[in-house]
Design a protein around this motif. Structure first.
Motif, PDB file in Angstrom:
ATOM      1  N   LEU A  32       0.824  -1.198   0.000  1.00  0.00           N
ATOM      2  CA  LEU A  32       0.000   0.000   0.000  1.00  0.00           C
ATOM      3  C   LEU A  32       0.863   1.253   0.000  1.00  0.00           C
ATOM      4  O   LEU A  32       0.586   2.222  -0.704  1.00  0.00           O
ATOM      5  CB  LEU A  32      -0.907  -0.009   1.236  1.00  0.00           C
ATOM      6  N   THR A  40       2.375   1.828  -3.267  1.00  0.00           N
ATOM      7  CA  THR A  40       1.372   2.404  -4.154  1.00  0.00           C
ATOM      8  C   THR A  40       1.422   3.920  -4.097  1.00  0.00           C
ATOM      9  O   THR A  40       1.424   4.609  -5.114  1.00  0.00           O
ATOM     10  CB  THR A  40      -0.032   1.921  -3.746  1.00  0.00           C
ATOM     11  N   THR A  63      -6.166  -3.802  -3.206  1.00  0.00           N
ATOM     12  CA  THR A  63      -5.012  -2.914  -3.334  1.00  0.00           C
ATOM     13  C   THR A  63      -4.506  -2.870  -4.772  1.00  0.00           C
ATOM     14  O   THR A  63      -4.180  -1.807  -5.312  1.00  0.00           O
ATOM     15  CB  THR A  63      -3.888  -3.377  -2.393  1.00  0.00           C
ATOM     16  N   ASN A 112      -5.534  -3.188   7.571  1.00  0.00           N
ATOM     17  CA  ASN A 112      -4.800  -2.331   6.632  1.00  0.00           C
ATOM     18  C   ASN A 112      -5.367  -0.913   6.528  1.00  0.00           C
ATOM     19  O   ASN A 112      -4.955  -0.153   5.656  1.00  0.00           O
ATOM     20  CB  ASN A 112      -4.795  -2.979   5.244  1.00  0.00           C
ATOM     21  N   TRP A 123      -4.242   2.254   4.124  1.00  0.00           N
ATOM     22  CA  TRP A 123      -5.157   2.779   3.114  1.00  0.00           C
ATOM     23  C   TRP A 123      -5.433   4.267   3.328  1.00  0.00           C
ATOM     24  O   TRP A 123      -5.473   5.043   2.378  1.00  0.00           O
ATOM     25  CB  TRP A 123      -6.472   2.001   3.148  1.00  0.00           C
ATOM     26  N   SER A 176      -5.519   5.785  -0.422  1.00  0.00           N
ATOM     27  CA  SER A 176      -6.160   4.708  -1.174  1.00  0.00           C
ATOM     28  C   SER A 176      -7.657   4.645  -0.898  1.00  0.00           C
ATOM     29  O   SER A 176      -8.424   4.175  -1.738  1.00  0.00           O
ATOM     30  CB  SER A 176      -5.506   3.365  -0.831  1.00  0.00           C
TER      31      SER A 176
END
Length: 458
Positions: free
Chosen positions: A27, A30, A98, A117, A121, A126
């Motif tokens: 994550l 990302t 994800t 998570n 996030w 996210s």
């Protein structure tokens, strides 16, 4: 309740302890590559018009019978928006979610079974900030207990809403209690230990025949996060760092665990007995088979008992607390399913309408709670006359609404801190940790190192 479905669901929640560090790293990577930069606090997207024709895609991990229960509940949105199609894609875990966000093709609505998570996030953007929607629609968050509000937000950012909850308490065998002259469930650790001594039976060779309560950890619902609230043990301190050595509850908890192990004759005897117990979600579960007189477990156990051993005479109660924490009795640990709008969702306005339906509408929550045997997440749904559960279930709604519910802290390292503590518990109970305080400080250092790396963008 479909036992196999629940087995997959809860086993994955336990299994997330092994995967959380990887998931959190993914994550954060990302965000680093720019695919999930923070969404910011922009305006709320407009809701769809009543006649708009569009499709809302939903990702969840639900499968089999539970998938049908949730799909039916989500489709209740059609009463308000008859031309909207809900495309519910089940068996989608956190990793798949994800990847969809990172690839720029996320669902409109994300449902996760667990909060592991959430910190990652939220911190990476996210999941979108829901504050503009909540303020625009004047949502009454007081309908949701504080601990639940906490585990659906991160550092003041509300990036998810609760859908249903899992609450952990104590189950006890009423037949065995009566046979030993025990009037009711223990309320503190002194009473628990005395009951264990009365209920436990040994074979002629000194091996354990029946255990009053098994202290092994991690085992079944014996995990650090479920025990911690009853000992006042805190994972993270006010400074945002791991507080195992500085929070006295951890020392109290682990010393109590060792006291029980010593009573049984040591770690090897406990492990030998444990090896003969059935799988957590099978009919031969140690409590269900009468080999354990008391266990920690969640509200969903009531469904297993009804399905697998309907003749068992059992009771439920809040878990016993440390003697010095009598005022905390009646509370316990809570977690739950969360629902959110991922970054890049194509229909965020419509997604929010579905989230409101699934997290705040009383009829929808009660329908899902009845079908999944979970605790509904709002005060109105808890008090609905349409909530149909066995008498033992009330313990868990009372804990949920007690004002003493405790949840895990949300962190940017997912639940890697939980894995670290449960790994330590396993070593401690085996006698591999000669100095408890030094051992806790070592785990603190490990967790703080991971937190520092994530805080630095690692």
């Amino acid at each position: 309740m479909s036992a196999p479905t629940r087995t997959r669901r809860l086993t994955r929640r336990r299994g997330s302890l092994l995967l959380s560090a990887v998931a959190a790293s993914t994550l954060l990577a990302t965000a680093a590559c720019g695919a999930a930069a923070p969404a910011g606090g922009g305006d709320a997207a407009a809701p769809p018009n009543k006649d708009d024709k569009l499709t809302i895609t939903v990702y969840s991990k639900f499968t089999d019978r539970e998938y049908g229960v949730v799909t039916k509940a989500l489709d209740k949105l059609k009463a308000k928006f008859p031309n909207i199609t809900i495309k519910h894609e089940g068996n989608q875990d956190d990793d798949k979610l994800t990847q969809s966000i990172r690839g720029g093709n996320p669902p409109d609505v994300a449902i996760s079974f667990y909060t592991d998570n959430l910190g990652a996030w939220c911190s990476t953007g996210s999941f979108q900030d829901l504050k503009p929607y909540i303020e625009r629609d004047k949502v009454d968050l007081e309908q949701i207990p504080q601990a639940v509000r906490d585990y659906t937000s991160y550092q003041g950012k509300r990036c998810a809403m609760p859908m249903l909850a899992d609450v952990y308490g104590f189950f006890y065998n009423k037949t065995q209690f009566a046979a030993k002259g025990i009037a009711g469930p223990p309320k503190n650790t002194t009473e628990l230990f005395e009951d264990v001594k009365k209920l436990t039976e040994f074979n002629a060779d000194g091996s354990i025949k029946t255990a009053g309560f098994l202290p092994s950890m991690p085992f079944y619902a014996n995990q650090a996060q479920y025990w911690a609230p009853n000992f006042g043990a805190k994972f993270i301190g006010p400074d945002g760092k791991s507080s195992l050595a500085s929070s006295p509850g951890w020392k109290d908890m682990f010393e109590f665990q060792k006291k029980l192990i010593d009573f049984y004759g040591g770690h090897e005897k406990v492990e030998k007995f444990k090896a003969g117990l059935g799988d957590e979600y099978s009919k031969d579960n140690g409590f269900q088979a009468g080999k354990l007189s008391m266990i920690y477990d969640g509200e969903f156990r009531t469904a297993f008992l009804k399905d697998q051993v309907p003749s068992l005479d059992y009771g439920t109660a809040p878990a016993p607390v440390l003697d010095s924490l009598a005022g905390q009795y009646g509370g316990g640990f809570g977690t739950g399913t969360i629902i959110a709008i991922p970054k890049g969702a194509k229909n965020p306005g419509a997604a929010w309408e579905l989230i409101k339906q699934a997290s705040l509408d009383t009829d929808t929550l009660v329908e899902m709670a009845n079908g999944l045997n979970n605790v509904p997440s709002t005060k109105d749904s808890l008090n609905s006359p349409n909530l149909k559960m066995p008498p033992q279930f009330k313990t868990f709604t009372d804990i949920y609404n007690s004002g003493k519910l405790v949840a895990n802290p949300t962190t940017p390292i997912g639940d890697a801190f939980l894995k670290a503590v449960n790994d330590f518990a396993e070593k401690w109970q085996a006698g591999s940790v000669p100095d408890l305080e030094a051992g806790l400080k070592k785990v603190d250092a490990q967790i703080n190192d991971e937190l520092a790396q994530k805080g630095a963008g690692g």
